[in-house]
Motif scaffolding. Sequence first.
Motif, PDB file in Angstrom:
ATOM      1  N   HIS A 196       0.828  -1.210   0.000  1.00 10.44           N
ATOM      2  CA  HIS A 196       0.000   0.000   0.000  1.00 10.44           C
ATOM      3  C   HIS A 196       0.862   1.260   0.000  1.00 10.44           C
ATOM      4  CE1 HIS A 196      -3.370   2.671   0.819  1.00 10.44           C
ATOM      5  NE2 HIS A 196      -2.684   3.184   1.838  1.00 10.44           N
ATOM      6  N   LEU A 197       1.945   1.274   0.808  1.00 11.57           N
ATOM      7  CA  LEU A 197       2.819   2.437   0.881  1.00 11.57           C
ATOM      8  C   LEU A 197       3.533   2.664  -0.458  1.00 11.57           C
ATOM      9  CD1 LEU A 197       3.964   4.695   2.636  1.00 11.57           C
ATOM     10  CD2 LEU A 197       5.780   3.115   3.373  1.00 11.57           C
ATOM     11  N   ASN A 198       3.918   1.585  -1.135  1.00  9.04           N
ATOM     12  CA  ASN A 198       4.573   1.704  -2.443  1.00  9.04           C
ATOM     13  C   ASN A 198       3.653   2.366  -3.459  1.00  9.04           C
ATOM     14  OD1 ASN A 198       5.640  -0.735  -0.925  1.00  9.04           O
ATOM     15  ND2 ASN A 198       7.178  -0.561  -2.532  1.00  9.04           N
ATOM     16  N   LYS A 199       2.395   1.913  -3.486  1.00  7.05           N
ATOM     17  CA  LYS A 199       1.422   2.489  -4.405  1.00  7.05           C
ATOM     18  C   LYS A 199       1.179   3.961  -4.098  1.00  7.05           C
ATOM     19  CE  LYS A 199      -1.262  -1.723  -5.397  1.00  7.05           C
ATOM     20  NZ  LYS A 199      -2.611  -2.353  -5.283  1.00  7.05           N
ATOM     21  N   LEU A 200       1.040   4.270  -2.805  1.00  5.47           N
ATOM     22  CA  LEU A 200       0.753   5.643  -2.393  1.00  5.47           C
ATOM     23  C   LEU A 200       1.907   6.572  -2.749  1.00  5.47           C
ATOM     24  CD1 LEU A 200      -1.101   7.641  -0.909  1.00  5.47           C
ATOM     25  CD2 LEU A 200       0.058   6.992   1.228  1.00  5.47           C
ATOM     26  N   TYR A 201       3.146   6.129  -2.481  1.00  3.09           N
ATOM     27  CA  TYR A 201       4.295   6.994  -2.766  1.00  3.09           C
ATOM     28  C   TYR A 201       4.439   7.241  -4.262  1.00  3.09           C
ATOM     29  CZ  TYR A 201       8.797   9.215  -2.757  1.00  3.09           C
ATOM     30  OH  TYR A 201       9.789  10.143  -2.935  1.00  3.09           O
ATOM     31  N   GLN A 202       4.267   6.184  -5.080  1.00 10.40           N
ATOM     32  CA  GLN A 202       4.374   6.379  -6.523  1.00 10.40           C
ATOM     33  C   GLN A 202       3.307   7.347  -7.019  1.00 10.40           C
ATOM     34  OE1 GLN A 202       5.390   3.299  -9.560  1.00 10.40           O
ATOM     35  NE2 GLN A 202       3.266   3.549 -10.197  1.00 10.40           N
ATOM     36  N   PHE A 203       2.078   7.183  -6.533  1.00  4.63           N
ATOM     37  CA  PHE A 203       0.981   8.063  -6.958  1.00  4.63           C
ATOM     38  C   PHE A 203       1.279   9.514  -6.620  1.00  4.63           C
ATOM     39  CE2 PHE A 203      -2.983  10.305  -5.999  1.00  4.63           C
ATOM     40  CZ  PHE A 203      -3.690  10.122  -7.180  1.00  4.63           C
ATOM     41  N   VAL A 204       1.703   9.757  -5.363  1.00  3.67           N
ATOM     42  CA  VAL A 204       1.958  11.132  -4.915  1.00  3.67           C
ATOM     43  C   VAL A 204       3.154  11.738  -5.654  1.00  3.67           C
ATOM     44  CG1 VAL A 204       2.652  12.553  -2.945  1.00  3.67           C
ATOM     45  CG2 VAL A 204       0.923  10.770  -2.647  1.00  3.67           C
ATOM     46  N   SER A 205       4.244  10.974  -5.779  1.00  3.56           N
ATOM     47  CA  SER A 205       5.454  11.509  -6.410  1.00  3.56           C
ATOM     48  C   SER A 205       5.235  11.809  -7.883  1.00  3.56           C
ATOM     49  CB  SER A 205       6.626  10.534  -6.239  1.00  3.56           C
ATOM     50  OG  SER A 205       6.366   9.293  -6.875  1.00  3.56           O
ATOM     51  N   VAL A 206       4.543  10.905  -8.590  1.00  5.27           N
ATOM     52  CA  VAL A 206       4.300  11.113 -10.024  1.00  5.27           C
ATOM     53  C   VAL A 206       3.441  12.342 -10.258  1.00  5.27           C
ATOM     54  CG1 VAL A 206       3.091  10.185 -12.041  1.00  5.27           C
ATOM     55  CG2 VAL A 206       4.649   8.734 -10.759  1.00  5.27           C
ATOM     56  N   TRP A 207       2.349  12.452  -9.512  1.00  6.83           N
ATOM     57  CA  TRP A 207       1.454  13.583  -9.728  1.00  6.83           C
ATOM     58  C   TRP A 207       2.076  14.896  -9.260  1.00  6.83           C
ATOM     59  CZ3 TRP A 207      -2.249  13.753 -13.048  1.00  6.83           C
ATOM     60  CH2 TRP A 207      -2.922  12.578 -13.406  1.00  6.83           C
ATOM     61  N   CYS A 208       2.906  14.865  -8.222  1.00  7.35           N
ATOM     62  CA  CYS A 208       3.570  16.095  -7.777  1.00  7.35           C
ATOM     63  C   CYS A 208       4.596  16.559  -8.804  1.00  7.35           C
ATOM     64  CB  CYS A 208       4.250  15.876  -6.417  1.00  7.35           C
ATOM     65  SG  CYS A 208       3.101  15.825  -5.029  1.00  7.35           S
ATOM     66  N   LEU A 209       5.396  15.616  -9.323  1.00  2.00           N
ATOM     67  CA  LEU A 209       6.440  15.985 -10.282  1.00  2.00           C
ATOM     68  C   LEU A 209       5.851  16.379 -11.635  1.00  2.00           C
ATOM     69  CD1 LEU A 209       9.090  13.199  -9.527  1.00  2.00           C
ATOM     70  CD2 LEU A 209       9.252  15.616  -8.944  1.00  2.00           C
ATOM     71  N   LEU A 210       5.130  15.436 -12.252  1.00  2.00           N
ATOM     72  CA  LEU A 210       4.594  15.693 -13.585  1.00  2.00           C
ATOM     73  C   LEU A 210       3.476  16.727 -13.537  1.00  2.00           C
ATOM     74  CD1 LEU A 210       4.523  12.088 -15.111  1.00  2.00           C
ATOM     75  CD2 LEU A 210       6.374  13.749 -15.064  1.00  2.00           C
TER      76      LEU A 210
END
Length: 314
Positions: A196-210
Amino acid sequence: MVLSLNSTGTQVTEFLMICFPEMQATQHWLSIVLAPLLVLAIGANFVLLLAIRLEASLHEPMYYLLAILSFLDVILCLTVVPKVLLIFWFNMKHISFVGCFLQMFIMNTFLPMESSTFMVMAYDRYVAICHPLRYTSIITDQFVINAVIYIVFRNLLATLPTPVMAARLNYCASNVVENCICANISVARLSCDNIHLNKLYQFVSVWCLLGSDLVLILLSYCFILRAVVRLQSGGAATKALSTCGSHLILILFFYTLLLVFIFTNKLGKKVPAGVPILLNVLHHLIPPALNPIVYGVRTQEIKQGIIKLLKYQH
């Protein structure tokens, strides 16, 4: 499956990538499209980089930024597509544990770097159109160096946790990745741990960066369009827009394809399983193939530089 024994039992030491689970007998036909696109992408970017390197008139910040974009395109292409072709042609589905997470690291880091490069290029066009008299004092070689430092460290620090967190998971069962590449979630879901933490971090990091890059790009073009509308000369307005045309085309294609992939992936079982996998592969191939071609066709200085390069070779 390749496993090694440790104190906790068994541990996966390599992965098996089967690409398209529903197309095992026919997936190799996709190489008819992928192989020529790979040759085109690598060849076109190599020619563009060589033209910028050898043609003195292209030794300007705007073209240095384009060279950075081409470099990132080549890295992304070579990280993903050759392995896919090896799977299709020679059934080389195995990839080492380290190799898998190295591929994941490069994909997760260099794709946002490309987005950030588009954002810096949009700022370059904003200054050129909205503050033309100050352009040479703002967009300098030092500006390009600072932009590279910003692009590398911003994205490296934000994306490094993704492969690190995935590599630290406990892989004690299946090692079959239902994908052509070592995508974070495709690999992490094979773990015996909670992801769950892996999914959450990828979602947040991708949307924050891109997401932040896209907002800044759109903001830059809003200012550009406002400045163009205020130009009283129709010829000046046309010239101003033409200088941004190539960049805008590539930005729209890059983010459109990326958003289609993201939303298709989120739909899950509503679309065939192979669709998001194919879109993911194509997103590492089509933009790199198009970027140098669009700039080469629409930018007179680059076109002349490439023509000089080809004449010199003969």
